[in-house]
Design a protein around this motif. Structure first.
Motif, PDB file in Angstrom:
ATOM      1  N   LYS A 154       0.831  -1.212   0.000  1.00  0.00           N
ATOM      2  CA  LYS A 154       0.000   0.000   0.000  1.00  0.00           C
ATOM      3  C   LYS A 154       0.863   1.259   0.000  1.00  0.00           C
ATOM      4  CE  LYS A 154      -4.215  -1.956   1.951  1.00  0.00           C
ATOM      5  NZ  LYS A 154      -5.219  -1.933   3.050  1.00  0.00           N
ATOM      6  N   THR A 155       2.009   1.182   0.677  1.00  0.00           N
ATOM      7  CA  THR A 155       2.921   2.329   0.657  1.00  0.00           C
ATOM      8  C   THR A 155       3.441   2.568  -0.756  1.00  0.00           C
ATOM      9  OG1 THR A 155       3.594   1.954   2.949  1.00  0.00           O
ATOM     10  CG2 THR A 155       5.082   3.266   1.563  1.00  0.00           C
ATOM     11  N   HIS A 156       3.838   1.483  -1.438  1.00  0.00           N
ATOM     12  CA  HIS A 156       4.325   1.608  -2.816  1.00  0.00           C
ATOM     13  C   HIS A 156       3.206   2.111  -3.731  1.00  0.00           C
ATOM     14  CE1 HIS A 156       7.057   0.584  -6.144  1.00  0.00           C
ATOM     15  NE2 HIS A 156       5.956   0.252  -6.801  1.00  0.00           N
ATOM     16  N   TYR A 157       2.016   1.604  -3.518  1.00  0.00           N
ATOM     17  CA  TYR A 157       0.844   2.006  -4.306  1.00  0.00           C
ATOM     18  C   TYR A 157       0.582   3.504  -4.150  1.00  0.00           C
ATOM     19  CZ  TYR A 157      -4.220   2.343  -5.297  1.00  0.00           C
ATOM     20  OH  TYR A 157      -5.471   2.716  -5.748  1.00  0.00           O
ATOM     21  N   GLU A 158       0.637   3.993  -2.920  1.00  0.00           N
ATOM     22  CA  GLU A 158       0.355   5.409  -2.663  1.00  0.00           C
ATOM     23  C   GLU A 158       1.476   6.312  -3.161  1.00  0.00           C
ATOM     24  OE1 GLU A 158      -0.217   5.341   1.521  1.00  0.00           O
ATOM     25  OE2 GLU A 158      -2.198   4.370   1.418  1.00  0.00           O
ATOM     26  N   ASN A 159       2.720   5.860  -3.025  1.00  0.00           N
ATOM     27  CA  ASN A 159       3.854   6.684  -3.463  1.00  0.00           C
ATOM     28  C   ASN A 159       3.995   6.742  -4.976  1.00  0.00           C
ATOM     29  OD1 ASN A 159       4.479   7.209  -0.798  1.00  0.00           O
ATOM     30  ND2 ASN A 159       6.072   5.629  -0.669  1.00  0.00           N
ATOM     31  N   ASN A 160       3.393   5.790  -5.675  1.00  0.00           N
ATOM     32  CA  ASN A 160       3.495   5.734  -7.141  1.00  0.00           C
ATOM     33  C   ASN A 160       2.114   5.705  -7.779  1.00  0.00           C
ATOM     34  OD1 ASN A 160       6.606   5.048  -7.575  1.00  0.00           O
ATOM     35  ND2 ASN A 160       5.866   3.772  -5.880  1.00  0.00           N
ATOM     36  N   ASN A 161       1.192   6.487  -7.203  1.00  0.00           N
ATOM     37  CA  ASN A 161      -0.204   6.393  -7.640  1.00  0.00           C
ATOM     38  C   ASN A 161      -0.409   6.771  -9.106  1.00  0.00           C
ATOM     39  OD1 ASN A 161      -0.870   9.435  -7.719  1.00  0.00           O
ATOM     40  ND2 ASN A 161      -0.098   9.146  -5.630  1.00  0.00           N
ATOM     41  N   ILE A 162       0.502   7.596  -9.669  1.00  0.00           N
ATOM     42  CA  ILE A 162       0.334   7.998 -11.070  1.00  0.00           C
ATOM     43  C   ILE A 162       0.394   6.786 -11.997  1.00  0.00           C
ATOM     44  CG2 ILE A 162       2.792   8.425 -11.444  1.00  0.00           C
ATOM     45  CD1 ILE A 162      -0.159  10.437 -12.897  1.00  0.00           C
ATOM     46  N   ILE A 163       1.189   5.759 -11.597  1.00  0.00           N
ATOM     47  CA  ILE A 163       1.322   4.548 -12.411  1.00  0.00           C
ATOM     48  C   ILE A 163      -0.004   3.801 -12.480  1.00  0.00           C
ATOM     49  CG2 ILE A 163       2.486   2.304 -12.605  1.00  0.00           C
ATOM     50  CD1 ILE A 163       4.870   3.540 -11.188  1.00  0.00           C
ATOM     51  N   TYR A 164      -0.787   3.910 -11.410  1.00  0.00           N
ATOM     52  CA  TYR A 164      -1.999   3.103 -11.292  1.00  0.00           C
ATOM     53  C   TYR A 164      -3.261   3.932 -11.546  1.00  0.00           C
ATOM     54  CZ  TYR A 164       1.670   0.484  -9.025  1.00  0.00           C
ATOM     55  OH  TYR A 164       2.866  -0.134  -8.761  1.00  0.00           O
ATOM     56  N   THR A 165      -3.076   5.085 -12.151  1.00  0.00           N
ATOM     57  CA  THR A 165      -4.214   5.945 -12.477  1.00  0.00           C
ATOM     58  C   THR A 165      -4.587   5.774 -13.947  1.00  0.00           C
ATOM     59  OG1 THR A 165      -3.592   7.589 -10.807  1.00  0.00           O
ATOM     60  CG2 THR A 165      -5.038   8.333 -12.596  1.00  0.00           C
ATOM     61  N   SER A 166      -5.833   5.459 -14.196  1.00  0.00           N
ATOM     62  CA  SER A 166      -6.291   5.318 -15.578  1.00  0.00           C
ATOM     63  C   SER A 166      -6.367   6.706 -16.216  1.00  0.00           C
ATOM     64  CB  SER A 166      -7.670   4.653 -15.617  1.00  0.00           C
ATOM     65  OG  SER A 166      -8.617   5.420 -14.896  1.00  0.00           O
ATOM     66  N   PRO A 167      -6.036   6.844 -17.508  1.00  0.00           N
ATOM     67  CA  PRO A 167      -6.048   8.158 -18.157  1.00  0.00           C
ATOM     68  C   PRO A 167      -7.463   8.640 -18.449  1.00  0.00           C
ATOM     69  CG  PRO A 167      -5.544   6.449 -19.764  1.00  0.00           C
ATOM     70  CD  PRO A 167      -5.599   5.767 -18.423  1.00  0.00           C
ATOM     71  N   LEU A 168      -7.578   9.914 -18.795  1.00  0.00           N
ATOM     72  CA  LEU A 168      -8.851  10.469 -19.228  1.00  0.00           C
ATOM     73  C   LEU A 168      -9.350   9.653 -20.419  1.00  0.00           C
ATOM     74  CD1 LEU A 168     -10.987  12.800 -19.177  1.00  0.00           C
ATOM     75  CD2 LEU A 168      -9.543  13.945 -20.862  1.00  0.00           C
ATOM     76  N   SER A 169     -10.570   9.167 -20.324  1.00  0.00           N
ATOM     77  CA  SER A 169     -11.112   8.302 -21.367  1.00  0.00           C
ATOM     78  C   SER A 169     -12.334   8.944 -21.999  1.00  0.00           C
ATOM     79  CB  SER A 169     -11.481   6.931 -20.777  1.00  0.00           C
ATOM     80  OG  SER A 169     -12.063   6.097 -21.755  1.00  0.00           O
ATOM     81  N   ARG A 170     -12.423   8.806 -23.317  1.00  0.00           N
ATOM     82  CA  ARG A 170     -13.582   9.300 -24.060  1.00  0.00           C
ATOM     83  C   ARG A 170     -14.386   8.107 -24.567  1.00  0.00           C
ATOM     84  NH1 ARG A 170      -9.557  12.987 -24.496  1.00  0.00           N
ATOM     85  NH2 ARG A 170     -10.165  15.188 -24.688  1.00  0.00           N
ATOM     86  N   GLU A 171     -15.614   7.996 -24.110  1.00  0.00           N
ATOM     87  CA  GLU A 171     -16.490   6.919 -24.567  1.00  0.00           C
ATOM     88  C   GLU A 171     -17.184   7.398 -25.838  1.00  0.00           C
ATOM     89  OE1 GLU A 171     -16.442   3.894 -22.987  1.00  0.00           O
ATOM     90  OE2 GLU A 171     -14.799   4.940 -21.951  1.00  0.00           O
ATOM     91  N   ILE A 172     -16.886   6.743 -26.943  1.00  0.00           N
ATOM     92  CA  ILE A 172     -17.290   7.236 -28.257  1.00  0.00           C
ATOM     93  C   ILE A 172     -18.088   6.169 -29.005  1.00  0.00           C
ATOM     94  CG2 ILE A 172     -16.394   7.861 -30.555  1.00  0.00           C
ATOM     95  CD1 ILE A 172     -14.080   9.253 -29.131  1.00  0.00           C
ATOM     96  N   THR A 173     -19.161   6.625 -29.644  1.00  0.00           N
ATOM     97  CA  THR A 173     -19.903   5.812 -30.605  1.00  0.00           C
ATOM     98  C   THR A 173     -19.606   6.356 -31.994  1.00  0.00           C
ATOM     99  OG1 THR A 173     -21.681   5.370 -29.022  1.00  0.00           O
ATOM    100  CG2 THR A 173     -22.181   5.039 -31.355  1.00  0.00           C
ATOM    101  N   TYR A 174     -19.365   5.469 -32.945  1.00  0.00           N
ATOM    102  CA  TYR A 174     -19.060   5.952 -34.293  1.00  0.00           C
ATOM    103  C   TYR A 174     -19.619   5.000 -35.345  1.00  0.00           C
ATOM    104  CZ  TYR A 174     -15.224   2.510 -34.452  1.00  0.00           C
ATOM    105  OH  TYR A 174     -14.495   1.344 -34.445  1.00  0.00           O
ATOM    106  N   VAL A 175     -19.811   5.541 -36.546  1.00  0.00           N
ATOM    107  CA  VAL A 175     -20.175   4.719 -37.699  1.00  0.00           C
ATOM    108  C   VAL A 175     -19.038   4.808 -38.697  1.00  0.00           C
ATOM    109  CG1 VAL A 175     -22.680   4.771 -37.502  1.00  0.00           C
ATOM    110  CG2 VAL A 175     -21.507   6.670 -38.611  1.00  0.00           C
ATOM    111  N   LEU A 176     -18.772   3.684 -39.384  1.00  0.00           N
ATOM    112  CA  LEU A 176     -17.623   3.592 -40.283  1.00  0.00           C
ATOM    113  C   LEU A 176     -18.033   2.926 -41.589  1.00  0.00           C
ATOM    114  CD1 LEU A 176     -14.505   3.592 -40.893  1.00  0.00           C
ATOM    115  CD2 LEU A 176     -14.445   1.361 -39.745  1.00  0.00           C
ATOM    116  N   LEU A 177     -17.522   3.479 -42.683  1.00  0.00           N
ATOM    117  CA  LEU A 177     -17.640   2.842 -43.994  1.00  0.00           C
ATOM    118  C   LEU A 177     -16.258   2.850 -44.625  1.00  0.00           C
ATOM    119  CD1 LEU A 177     -19.431   1.587 -46.164  1.00  0.00           C
ATOM    120  CD2 LEU A 177     -19.799   3.892 -47.086  1.00  0.00           C
TER     121      LEU A 177
END
Length: 624
Positions: free
Chosen positions: A214-237
């Protein structure tokens, strides 16, 4: 002025072909004004105009020089990234500033000097070394220049050179400057090196406690942070979706094959540079320096006042050069430097930059490729025919789900972040649209680089979130153990360094060492980071250094130092050549500063629209 210059026509076909390619590069490089008028300049410095053709050729030369250095044609994106347009523009503006100064000082030259310069220009010389007046006029005509205009440009160039020569006088650098640089580049080091990993540890990191995790987890929290995500619907041809609708017969493919003989039946070629020398002895001397890598082929040319364009023979097919030259160049199995070879112009060294073997592809082997191309082109045509209808449906307010039902487009979803690269996220246009999309925005039809089209909708933005400890616990355990093992490895490395510095051998310490004999500081050695060589060149003999190299630690002990030997004839010649190059660099810097001062004093006016039009023609329309 040049009416008395004539030459035999036996070499005209080759010369016209070569110069025609050069000239065609400038066809159309005269920008049109908003009223349809012809723009002949892109601006001026003081009262000196900057011809459109000068900027166009400067840009082409700049692009070609970089392409040759990296061994391939660079893309428009790379041209912009390298700032080549700005470099080319700066070159012609500086030349105009010097010409304006020459006019102010009333510096000019006579017709005889102009004629000598044109006659000596390699571009207007056939393979037998003689000036070809008709080819000269043909090239100028196709480049939109007349002889009077070109001779005026040549006169200005010679006048500029007089100013440049005056500035260059007295710029010789002190010998110590060259010696310092050569010693830095030519000094050699011999050393032994070995690497250790966690397998060398007598005891590796064990299982951590929950508190340690837990100490390692807290000291390196950036490694375990998911990035900003965009949920996208799209159509493709895409073209692939429509490929099964395209039919093509073997007869049509055969016709396409027959229409492209130059594509499927290519003769052997060589891409070649050439330097002509006054005497065979000089040519042999330079060949010896080239064989020892003391100088490069381009440096040998520059020492003789030649540019890369002067020595470039381009793409040569067998039969274009004399028989004795052809035999050597086309029997060569490797790129490299060949000669000296006796030519009509004198002894010459040739550098083969690329060997391109003859390529003959029969119809059966080419059929699949031709069919794929045909299907791709026809599929794109089908998509283009559908774009208007799909746009209309989007304009009517149909959702992407409804678009997918009513058209051939397919509905997909993607969780997109700045590390997503698979699928449709591999396309630049999709990534750009995804990054700029707003929730509630109106989907627009956009094109992909392969001819496909898409439209997207941003459904949700998921902010960066620290992932729960329990979901990443296995990764945290692995990271903690790697970090602890690295600490133990660094400690072991320090202990080994003490022993090595006190006389122990690598073998006695059970280290599998490799010897590196007499290496320079800029040499690539497989398995060794460049930073380690820099450290070794600062060390004293017998000192051991360590460097952290990902999951290993590298140990290297310096065994000997080989100083640069400056008393030999070869070294003295090298010192002289480097001194000349340094003086040339100083001269170049002074000329740039002088031209900059002239531009500040006399003022620079540029027609940016004309510059943009030329950039578009060269980079986006006519190619390189």
């Amino acid at each position: 002025m040049l009416s008395s210059m004539r030459i035999s026509k036996k070499n005209q076909p080759f010369v016209y072909g070569l110069l025609g390619l050069l000239a065609l590069g400038l066809v159309g490089i005269a920008s049109g004004g908003v009223d349809g008028s012809r723009i002949n300049s892109i601006g001026k410095v003081g009262e000196e105009p900057i011809p459109v053709s000068s900027y166009a050729q400067s840009l082409r030369n700049t692009i070609q020089n970089i392409s040759r250095q990296i061994g391939r044609q660079i893309t428009s994106q790379e041209i912009a990234a390298y700032g080549l347009q700005s470099e080319a523009l700066e070159n012609v503006v500086s030349s105009a500033a010097l010409s304006n100064e020459a006019n102010r000082l009333m510096i000019s030259v006579g017709d005889d000097l102009v004629a000598e310069e044109i006659i000596a220009t390699p571009t207007f010389t056939s393979v037998d070394g003689k000036f070809n007046k008709e080819a000269y006029e043909f090239a100028l005509e196709n480049s939109g220049l007349d002889t009077k205009e070109y001779e005026l440009q040549t006169r200005k160039a010679i006048s500029r050179s007089l100013i440049e020569g005056a500035i260059a006088t007295g710029t010789q650098t002190p010998p110590s400057h060259a010696m310092t640089l050569i010693k830095f580049a030519r000094e050699e080091r011999s050393f032994k090196w070995a690497k250790i990993n966690k397998d060398f540890l007598s005891e590796q990191a064990g299982n951590p406690s929950n508190e340690q995790l837990k100490t390692h987890y807290e000291n390196n929290n950036i490694i375990y942070t998911s990035p900003l995500s965009r949920e996208i619907t799209y159509v493709l041809l895409s073209p692939e979706m429509l490929s099964d609708r395209i039919e093509v017969s073997d007869i049509e493919l055969q016709e396409e094959y027959d229409s492209q003989p130059e594509r499927f039946n290519k003769p052997a070629r060589r891409i070649v540079d050439r330097i002509i020398f006054d005497t065979l002895e000089t040519a042999k001397k330079i060949k010896g320096q080239l064989d020892k890598n003391d100088i490069s082929f381009l440096e040998a040319a520059e020492d003789r006042g030649l540019t890369i364009n002067d020595i470039d023979l381009g793409d040569i097919e067998k039969g274009q050069l004399d028989t004795n030259i052809d035999e050597i160049l086309f029997n060569a199995s490797e790129v490299g430097i060949y000669g000296p070879i006796d030519t009509d112009l004198g002894p010459a060294l040739f550098q083969i930059n690329a060997i391109i073997d003859a390529q003959k592809t029969n119809f059966e082997d080419a059929k699949d490729e031709l069919k794929a191309e045909y299907v791709s082109v026809e599929s794109r045509k089908l998509i283009n025919e559908m774009i208007s209808d799909i746009d209309d449906l989007l304009a009517q307010g149909l959702t992407l789900e409804e678009i997918a039902k009513d058209t051939d487009m397919q509905l997909e979803k993607i969780s997109y972040n700045n590390k997503t690269e698979n699928g449709i996220a591999a396309y630049d246009s999709f990534r750009s649209e995804a990054m700029n999309a707003k929730i509630g925005g109106f989907p627009e039809l956009k094109e992909l680089s392969d001819g496909g089209v898409f439209a997207l909708r941003l459904d949700e933005l998921i902010q960066p979130t620290l992932r729960p400890f329990n979901t990443v616990k296995e990764q945290v355990v692995n990271d903690w153990q790697n970090a602890e093992n690295k600490k133990l490895m660094l400690k072991l490395a320090d202990e080994l360094i003490i022993k090595l510095d006190n006389g122990s051998t690598f073998e006695a310490l059970n280290l599998s060492a490799e010897n590196v004999i007499s290496t320079t500081r800029n040499k690539y050695i497989d398995g060794i980071p460049a930073s380690l060589l820099g450290t070794l060149f600062s060390n004293k003999i017998g000192k051991t250094s360590k460097i952290d190299n990902d999951d290993t630690i590298i140990l290297a002990r310096l065994d000997s130092i080989n100083e640069f030997e400056d008393k030999t004839d070869e070294s003295k010649e090298l010192l002289s050549q480097i001194g000349i190059q340094l003086s040339n660099q100083v001269t170049g810097d002074l000329l740039r500063l002088f031209a900059s001062a002239l531009k500040d004093r006399d003022g620079v006016i540029l027609n940016q629209n004309a510059v943009n039009q030329i950039n578009t023609q060269i980079l986006g329309g006519t190619g390189f």
